[in-house]
Design an enzyme around this catalytic site. Structure first.
Site, mmCIF file in Angstrom:
data_model
loop_
_atom_site.group_PDB
_atom_site.id
_atom_site.type_symbol
_atom_site.label_atom_id
_atom_site.label_comp_id
_atom_site.label_asym_id
_atom_site.label_seq_id
_atom_site.Cartn_x
_atom_site.Cartn_y
_atom_site.Cartn_z
ATOM 1 N N CYS A 105 43.263 57.140 69.140
ATOM 2 C CA CYS A 105 44.129 58.105 69.831
ATOM 3 C C CYS A 105 44.483 59.268 68.896
ATOM 4 C CB CYS A 105 45.357 57.406 70.407
ATOM 5 S SG CYS A 105 46.197 58.399 71.647
ATOM 6 N N HIS A 209 43.366 52.962 73.314
ATOM 7 C CA HIS A 209 44.030 52.043 72.379
ATOM 8 C C HIS A 209 43.406 50.646 72.449
ATOM 9 C CE1 HIS A 209 47.450 54.422 70.836
ATOM 10 N NE2 HIS A 209 47.270 55.120 71.942
ATOM 11 N N GLU A 211 43.428 48.358 70.339
ATOM 12 C CA GLU A 211 44.286 47.312 69.759
ATOM 13 C C GLU A 211 45.161 46.647 70.819
ATOM 14 O OE1 GLU A 211 44.832 50.459 69.732
ATOM 15 O OE2 GLU A 211 46.953 50.982 69.556
#
Ligand code: MN
Length: 240
Positions: A105, A209, A211
């Site tokens: 990002c 994202h 993660e």
């Protein structure tokens, strides 16, 4: 033998802050996460960079537009000049040493800017076209829009798929790409959602994202696994 992977964090007032999912994703993929503090001396940053095998640029606030030759538009959000400074030094070092970088990002944006590319300060007011909802209202671990992956890229090799679903929490986006960087994935409204370097073993930026998807999405696991594997290969070359 495990690679040491630096993770950049946010600086909120006087607090260094990082979402734990970043640490979990690196550790679960076989790396040793190291949270990078806010040093005041460039020498400290360079010394740490030397001992790291990989760099994860985590998400965060907007980028100072004067770094890419523009002045702030009204839609620009909060910026963190200290973070821009720290990550700029790290990115330059890692690019020179050809060590792996994964930019997430904001991380993909500062990576592209530092390498000489540009960006939209605000996609909704600056692209001149109607766009998807890139600041999704859905939960962070929900993949809300599709991206189409470019065949012939390393990213395509990693995923083995032409389309994947991603989450989306951005109002800025990279454009144009820095010299040496190529498109790896785009959304249906034509935004650059992923890119990679043609000149480095692993320099990848993603606008979403992974993660937050890591726990439940195979594609996110594949991305972190490929990143950590490249970090390990680099470490083995350095210290066989
Ligand atoms: Mn998006």
């Amino acid at each position: 033998m495990k690679p040491m992977i630096g993770i950049t964090a946010s600086l909120e007032c006087t607090t260094v802050k990082i979402q734990r999912v970043n640490i979990d994703a690196i550790e679960s993929s076989g790396g040793i996460p190291v949270i990078v503090p806010y040093y005041r001396q460039e020498e400290s940053v360079l010394t740490l960079a030397d001992s790291l095998d990989g760099l994860l640029l985590s998400g965060g606030s907007d980028i100072d537009p004067t770094l890419f030759g523009e002045e702030p538009v009204p839609q620009l959000g909060s910026i963190t000049p200290d973070r821009d400074w720290l990550e700029g030094i790290l990115i330059k070092q890692f690019l020179i040493k050809k060590k792996p970088i994964l930019g997430i990002c904001r991380g993909c944006q500062i990576l592209n800017i530092t390498a000489g590319g540009g960006m939209y300060q605000d996609i909704y007011s600056q692209t001149g076209r109607s766009l998807l909802q890139h600041a999704q209202q859905a939960p962070r671990d929900h993949a809300s829009h599709w991206v189409t992956i470019e065949k012939g890229t390393m990213f395509y090799e990693i995923m083995g798929l032409e389309k994947i679903k991603v989450n989306s929490f951005h109002h800025q986006a990279v454009y144009p790409l820095a010299p040496g960087f190529v498109l790896a994935a785009q959304s249906s409204d034509g935004l650059i959602e992923a890119f990679e370097s043609e000149e480095h073993p692993f320099v990848v930026g993603v606008q979403w994202h992974p993660e937050d998807l890591f726990a439940n999405q195979m594609e996110a696991k594949k991305l972190f696994a490929a990143f950590v594997q490249k970090c390990l290969e680099g470490k083995k070359k350095k210290e066989p």
